[in-house]
Design an enzyme around this catalytic site. Structure first.
Site, PDB file in Angstrom:
ATOM      1  N   LYS A  67       0.849  -1.199   0.000  1.00  0.00           N
ATOM      2  CA  LYS A  67       0.000   0.000   0.000  1.00  0.00           C
ATOM      3  C   LYS A  67       0.886   1.251   0.000  1.00  0.00           C
ATOM      4  CE  LYS A  67      -3.888   1.646   2.831  1.00  0.00           C
ATOM      5  NZ  LYS A  67      -4.813   1.231   3.891  1.00  0.00           N
ATOM      6  N   GLU A 100      10.519  -4.765   4.579  1.00  0.00           N
ATOM      7  CA  GLU A 100      10.603  -6.171   4.152  1.00  0.00           C
ATOM      8  C   GLU A 100      10.292  -6.290   2.659  1.00  0.00           C
ATOM      9  OE1 GLU A 100       8.844  -5.096   6.768  1.00  0.00           O
ATOM     10  OE2 GLU A 100       9.033  -6.463   8.491  1.00  0.00           O
ATOM     11  N   GLY A 143      -5.171  -2.720   5.248  1.00  0.00           N
ATOM     12  CA  GLY A 143      -4.310  -3.805   4.773  1.00  0.00           C
ATOM     13  C   GLY A 143      -4.910  -5.186   4.971  1.00  0.00           C
ATOM     14  N   ARG A 144      -5.341  -5.493   6.195  1.00  0.00           N
ATOM     15  CA  ARG A 144      -5.827  -6.857   6.463  1.00  0.00           C
ATOM     16  C   ARG A 144      -7.239  -7.091   5.935  1.00  0.00           C
ATOM     17  NH1 ARG A 144      -4.966  -3.830  10.731  1.00  0.00           N
ATOM     18  NH2 ARG A 144      -6.600  -3.328  12.241  1.00  0.00           N
ATOM     19  N   GLU A 182      -4.865  -8.325  15.165  1.00  0.00           N
ATOM     20  CA  GLU A 182      -4.406  -6.966  14.856  1.00  0.00           C
ATOM     21  C   GLU A 182      -5.583  -5.987  14.964  1.00  0.00           C
ATOM     22  OE1 GLU A 182      -0.885  -6.304  12.186  1.00  0.00           O
ATOM     23  OE2 GLU A 182      -2.418  -5.422  10.905  1.00  0.00           O
ATOM     24  N   HIS A 206      -3.440 -34.484  16.274  1.00  0.00           N
ATOM     25  CA  HIS A 206      -2.253 -35.207  16.743  1.00  0.00           C
ATOM     26  C   HIS A 206      -1.213 -34.272  17.336  1.00  0.00           C
ATOM     27  CE1 HIS A 206      -3.612 -38.982  14.814  1.00  0.00           C
ATOM     28  NE2 HIS A 206      -4.263 -38.125  14.063  1.00  0.00           N
ATOM     29  N   LYS A 249       9.109  -1.827  15.238  1.00  0.00           N
ATOM     30  CA  LYS A 249       9.692  -1.399  13.959  1.00  0.00           C
ATOM     31  C   LYS A 249      10.652  -0.245  14.186  1.00  0.00           C
ATOM     32  CE  LYS A 249       5.779  -1.923  10.802  1.00  0.00           C
ATOM     33  NZ  LYS A 249       4.892  -1.167   9.923  1.00  0.00           N
TER      34      LYS A 249
END
Ligand code: G6Q
Length: 543
Positions: A204, A210, A264-265, A350, A381, A509
């Site tokens: 965005k 990253e 974003g999410r 978030e 399991h 950050k």
């Protein structure tokens, strides 16, 4: 504050009376229970009867929605009001799936024409790549998609492309690079061919360290193989930042826009879903939007008593704030949905992992729960031991497709039998007496029975929802994801928090930026003694 309201206090009193009610007794007392606590939307069915609730619980929980003016808050979101108060933004992922094109206004401007223009650009581009019209620099068809993004620019496309694997174009494959760890790039670059690869950079802001670092590494790899002019043929971008995109060497004709009113999410429905659309085709992407829209309409227009996202949200509040169950699990019994819990972790944690209310005061009740999960039967399991016999009670959502894309032998029946058995076992449990009887039947001695019976017992009364979809297709995936988005929204409204910012990701950050020069050179910063000695140790090890 919500915990001071009459509805909340009523619930607290109700909890004290009913906290020990056994679900299996409630079933025995009411043969209609399973029919009463269910919602059937055709493509998606919710059974919430295996919860520690009765009619009054639901009534009091619904009263809570009146107290917080949920109906008005839903209308505010759907009409483009700036409900993301800390960032002064509208929250309009619902506009991306507004299939009827009813105008939605932000600052007096209808957002639908720009949304439709981007979808039409996506459609042309996807067709051109999938049918080999948009080719790589050496004239080859682009058959490998590499999505580079992180957080909201990765998790949705990653989860959805995996979920819709059965709809992929047969000659195409896709990869995702998100982590800054060089191994994430290396793993992908070592497997792909530059001549047939299309990198989709999703950011965005186009400033995320990253994503930009990974994109830079991939760019260098491509330029080393095919030369600088190849960049515009092998890189496209999804962003709001045209200036940075073109600085990177991407033709802004190949940039797909989205807007600040899409968080974003909540963005996989926008051009952020370009990798999904490239892999499954724009028609299937639009089916996913249509499924989400069906859930939006259900959420907006249905009485709360029969409203799936509202019911799920209220049950979550009931457990979190009254029983004190601080986590919940999502267990899809579908291999292709194995990344759903990972996606939902960001969506839920978030959004609702907040301590300051919309009125700028610290909250005095608990908010977002911890979410975890994984695909059944695998997780049976691993962590199911704790779910059955541990001291924490963790409510679950089971997700079951009735039909598999791969009906091989009895695989699917075995899978579904396990899903249903887990819900039943968690609820019914097994008393010490029942365990003793079972041991006796199997021929154990008195001493053995007395030694083993407690270990073999299950407390039971552990709640779960069961969500059945007919088949994992784009439409039902859209419904499922929108269902969780709205559930999270409702809980945010009840807790009076802003579910649409994420300021909690910033401090770490910021600190990383100050530690970086210390690791790279001789800079020194002020740290606690633990951090300072770890910096020193790692520098020494790296020499
Ligand atoms: C999600 C957050 C966050 C964001 C990433 C990537 O709601 O906003 O996860 O998606 O930090 O940001 P960019 O898309 O700007 O690179």
């Amino acid at each position: 504050m919500i915990n001071k309201t009459y509805a909340w206090k009523r619930l607290a009193a109700h909890y004290r009376w009913h906290k020990k009610d056994e679900m299996k007794d409630l079933f025995l007392r009411d043969s209609e229970r399973a029919q009463k606590y269910k919602v059937d939307l055709g493509n998606l069915y919710l059974d919430y009867s295996k919860n520690r609730i009765n009619d009054k619980t639901m009534k009091y929980l619904i009263n809570l929605t009146k107290e917080v003016k949920l109906k008005e808050k839903i209308d505010a979101m759907f009409s483009g009001q700036k409900i993301n108060t800390t960032e002064n933004r509208a929250v309009l992922h619902i506009a991306l799936r507004n299939r009827t094109n009813t105008p939605i206004y932000v600052d007096g401007k209808d957002v639908m024409p720009e949304i439709n223009a981007v979808f039409s650009k996506m459609k042309h581009f996807c067709d051109d790549v999938r049918y080999g019209k948009f080719k790589g620099a050496t004239g080859k068809k682009l058959t490998t998609i590499v999505n580079i993004g992180i957080g909201g620019s990765d998790l949705g496309p990653f989860m959805a492309t995996t979920a819709l694997k059965e709809y992929w174009a047969k000659d195409m494959k896709c990869y995702f690079i998100s982590n800054i760890d060089g191994s994430a790039c290396e793993d992908v670059l070592s497997e792909i061919d530059p001549e047939t690869t299309l990198f989709v950079i999703v950011s965005k802001t186009f400033t995320t360290i990253e994503t930009l670092t990974n994109a830079g590494t991939c760019r260098k790899w491509l330029v080393d193989a095919l030369g600088e002019p190849a960049v515009s043929k092998h890189f496209v971008a999804v962003s709001t930042n045209a200036a940075e995109v073109s600085k990177f060497g991407i033709n802004t004709d190949n940039m797909f826009e989205f807007w600040n009113f899409v968080g974003g999410r909540y963005s996989m429905w926008s051009a952020v879903g370009l990798s999904i659309a490239l892999m499954v085709g724009m028609e299937n992407f639009e089916r996913m939007l249509a499924g989400a829209n069906a859930m939006d309409m259900h959420f907006k227009n249905t009485e709360f008593e029969y409203n799936i996202p509202v019911i799920l949200a209220l049950l979550g509040v009931w457990y979190n704030n009254f029983f004190g169950f601080k986590s919940y699990g999502v267990i899809p019994y579908d291999q292709d949905l194995r990344f759903l819990p990972k996606y939902l972790q960001q969506l839920d944690m978030e959004s609702n992992g907040k301590s300051v209310a919309v009125n700028n005061k610290f909250v005095k009740y608990s908010t977002g729960a911890v979410l975890f999960g994984g695909a059944g039967t695998d997780v049976q399991h691993s962590f199911f031991q704790l779910l059955h016999q541990g001291t924490s009670i963790i409510p679950l959502d089971f997700i079951i497709p009735a039909i598999s894309h791969n009906e091989i032998g009895f695989h699917h029946e075995i899978l579904v039998a396990n899903a249903l058995a887990q819900g039943e076992a968690l609820m019914c449990g097994k008393t010490v007496h029942e365990a003793a009887e079972e041991l006796a039947k199997s021929g154990k001695t008195k001493a053995e029975i007395s030694q083993l019976k407690r270990y073999k017992s299950f407390a039971g009364n552990r709640p779960s929802n069961t969500i059945v979809i007919k088949k994992l297709d784009p439409y039902s995936l859209g419904m499922l994801i929108a269902m969780y988005e709205h559930k999270v929204f409702v809980q945010g409204v009840i807790w009076n928090i802003n579910s649409f910012d994420q300021m909690g990701v910033e401090l770490g950050k910021q600190m990383a930026l100050s530690i970086l020069p210390e690791l790279q050179g001789n800079a020194s910063g002020i740290h606690d003694s633990s951090t300072a000695s770890l910096i020193k140790l790692i520098k020494k090890m790296r020499k």
